[in-house]
Motif scaffolding. Structure first.
Motif: not given
Length: 478
Positions: A402-428
Motif C-alpha cells: 500500500s502507498r499508505f502507512g498510518l496504523q494497523a491492527g493485529v488480533f493475536t494472543r501471540d506475544l512474539q507475533l505482536a513484536f514481529r508486527a511492530a517490526q515488519e509492518l510499514e506503519v506509524g
C-alpha cells in the motif's frame, strides 16, 4: 440566527462574505458565520508575527492555566458543543460526545506538558577536552504556526493544532475546514476568556485559495496540516523551506491471526464492524482492509456482517444512531462509484451497497481485486473489504502493499507475533488486540509513506513545533 464571529488575534470580528453551515443529513441550518476579510487575515498574520517573542517568553504557568481553562470550559459546555459538532458535520451524537471528551483530555495534556517542558542537561566531560563543560539543551518555538484542520474532527483535530502551539509558546493562525468552522469558532470564544497574549491565536474561516496564500507567507514558518493526500503534499512542495507536518490519509488494515477463539472473534468482529462504519468511515484510521487467516476467515465474516446489520443508521441527532451521513452528497456519490467499480470487477457485496442522498449504507465486500479503488485507495466512507489469507506472512505482505502507512491492527494472543508486527509492518503505529482506529491523544500519532510526515499527540507535536537550542556552560564543576 445570529452570525458567529471569527477571531483575529483574540478579537471577535465579522466580514461581509456570509458562510451558511448546513447539516449534511437534512440541510438544516447549523449556523452562520463569515469568511475573514483580506484585511483581517493580514492583521492576524501580522499579529502572530509580532507576538512571537512575547509568546515564547510567556511563563509556563500562564500557558498551562490557559489550557486548563479551555479543558474545563469544554467539559462544562460538552452537551452544547457535541450538538454543534453533530449539526455541522453530520457526525452521530454519540461520536460527537466522545470527540468533546477527547478534546477535554487533549487540552488537559497540553497543560500538563506545558508545566514540564524543561529541556535537559548533558555533561560534556566524557571527553578530556571538555572537562568543566555542561550543555543545557532546550527547545524553542520555530515561529508562528499555520494550522489547517479537516472537517471530520472539527473540534479535537483543531485541539491537536492549538494545544501544542500554546504549550510551547508559538502563536497559531488556525484555518478550520470550510464545511465545519463552527466548532473551531466556539473554541475561539473559550480561548478569548484566557489571559494569553494578544496575537497568540486567531481562528480564520477562509476559502481554500486564501489558505494557499497563507501557506506561502514567510511570516508563518511552520505549517501543520491534516487532510487529503494531494493537498498535503502540494503544501510541502509549495513551501520547501518551511517546517511542514502532514497527517494525511490511509487505508487502515487489520490482520486476524489463526489463534483467535470464538470469544476473540466476537470481539474482533464487533470492533471491525464498529470502526469501519463509525463516522460513516470518515476517519484516517477507519478500518478498510481486513486480512483474516483461512482458519478463522469464514467465522469472522459471518460475525462482521451480522454486527454491521445491527448498526443503527439515520438521523445523527438521535443518540441511538451509529452511522450517519457523509459530509455531503458528492462524497457519498464517490463512495458509491468506487463500490460499483469493485462489483463490476468481481467483488461480492455481503451487505449494504446502496446510497440515499448523502448517506451510504454500511457495506461489507469480499472477493475484491487488489487493483480497484476500495482496496488500494482511501475510501473515507462506510466500506470494509474482507480478504482471506493462508498465512500471517501473506497478511503482513498485503498490509505493506500500500502507498499508505498510518496504523494497523493485529488480533493475536501471540506475544512474539505482536513484536514481529511492530517490526515488519510499514506503519506509524501497530495496535495489538484491537483495530487501527484506536488512538490515545497523548501518544505519538502519524504515518509513513503517503500517510504523511511528523507526529501528532501533544508532546510529539510540541517537539515538531520547536527546535533544539544548546547553551554550553564552561568552567563549572560538573
Amino acid at each position: 440566527m445570529t452570525t458567529t464571529p471569527y477571531w483575529i488575534a483574540g478579537r471577535a470580528a465579522t466580514g461581509t462574505d456570509v458562510l451558511e453551515v448546513r447539516s449534511p443529513f437534512d440541510g438544516a441550518l447549523a449556523g452562520r458565520t463569515t469568511n475573514a476579510t483580506a484585511e483581517d487575515v493580514e492583521a492576524a498574520v501580522a499579529a502572530a508575527d509580532g507576538a512571537r517573542a512575547v509568546c515564547a517568553a510567556t511563563p509556563a504557568h500562564v500557558r498551562a492555566a490557559a489550557l486548563d481553562h479551555v479543558s474545563r470550559r469544554l467539559a462544562e459546555r460538552s452537551e452544547e458543543i457535541a450538538a454543534l459538532i453533530t449539526a455541522e458535520s453530520g457526525k452521530p451524537l454519540k461520536w460527537s460526545r466522545l470527540e468533546v471528551t477527547r478534546a477535554v483530555s487533549t487540552f488537559r495534556w497540553g497543560a500538563e506538558e506545558a508545566r514540564r517542558w524543561s529541556g535537559s542537561l548533558q555533561r560534556l566531560d566524557t571527553d578530556p577536552a571538555a572537562t568543566g563543560r555542561m550543555a543545557l539543551v532546550r527547545r524553542a518555538p520555530r515561529g508562528p504556526v499555520l494550522g489547517i484542520a479537516p472537517f471530520n474532527f472539527p473540534l479535537n483535530l483543531v485541539a491537536h493544532k492549538v494545544a501544542p502551539a500554546i504549550a510551547v509558546g508559538a502563536p497559531i493562525v488556525l484555518k478550520p475546514a470550510p464545511a465545519t468552522p463552527l466548532s473551531a469558532l466556539l473554541l475561539g470564544e473559550i480561548l478569548a476568556e484566557t489571559d494569553l497574549p494578544a496575537g497568540s491565536w486567531s481562528v480564520l474561516p477562509v476559502p481554500n485559495e486564501v489558505a494557499a496564500e497563507l501557506v506561502r507567507d514567510p511570516r508563518l514558518p511552520v505549517v501543520s496540516f491534516t487532510g487529503s493526500v494531494p493537498v498535503g503534499w502540494s503544501i510541502r512542495e509549495s513551501a520547501p523551506r518551511k517546517h511542514v507536518t502532514l497527517e494525511l490519509g490511509g487505508n487502515a488494515a487489520v490482520v486476524v491471526a489463526p489463534d483467535q477463539d470464538d470469544a476473540a472473534l466476537d470481539w474482533a468482529a464487533t470492533r471491525i464492524a464498529t470502526f469501519a462504519m463509525y463516522q460513516a468511515g470518515q476517519s484516517c484510521v477507519s478500518v478498510q482492509r481486513v486480512f483474516a487467516h483461512r482458519d478463522v476467515a469464514g467465522a469472522l465474516a459471518d460475525r462482521v456482517v451480522e454486527t454491521v446489520g445491527k448498526l443503527v443508521t439515520g438521523d445523527p441527532t438521535d443518540a441511538a444512531t451509529d452511522v450517519g451521513p457523509l459530509i455531503d452528497e458528492q462524497a457519498a456519490r464517490r463512495v458509491e462509484s468506487w463500490v460499483d467499480e469493485a462489483v463490476a470487477a468481481g467483488a461480492t457485496v455481503l451487505t449494504g451497497g446502496t446510497r440515499e442522498g448523502s448517506s451510504y449504507a454500511p457495506t461489507v465486500l469480499a472477493d475484491v481485486p487488489a487493483h480497484v479503488k476500495v482496496s488500494c485507495e482511501e475510501v473515507f466512507g462506510p466500506v470494509v473489504v474482507l480478504e482471506t489469507v493462508d498465512s500471517v506472512d501473506e497478511a503482513f505482505a498485503r498490509v505493506n502493499d500500500s502507498r499508505f502507512g498510518l496504523q494497523a491492527g493485529v488480533f493475536t494472543r501471540d506475544l512474539q507475533l505482536a513484536f514481529r508486527a511492530a517490526q515488519e509492518l510499514e506503519v506509524g503505529g501497530v495496535i495489538i488486540g484491537d483495530v487501527p482506529s484506536y488512538r490515545a491523544d497523548q501518544m505519538p500519532y502519524g504515518g509513513l509513506k503517503d500517510s504523511g510526515t511528523g507526529r501528532e499527540g501533544v508532546h510529539a507535536a510540541m517537539e515538531d513545533l520547536t527546535e533544539e537550542r544548546v547553551l554550553v556552560l564552561t568552567g563549572i564543576a560538573v
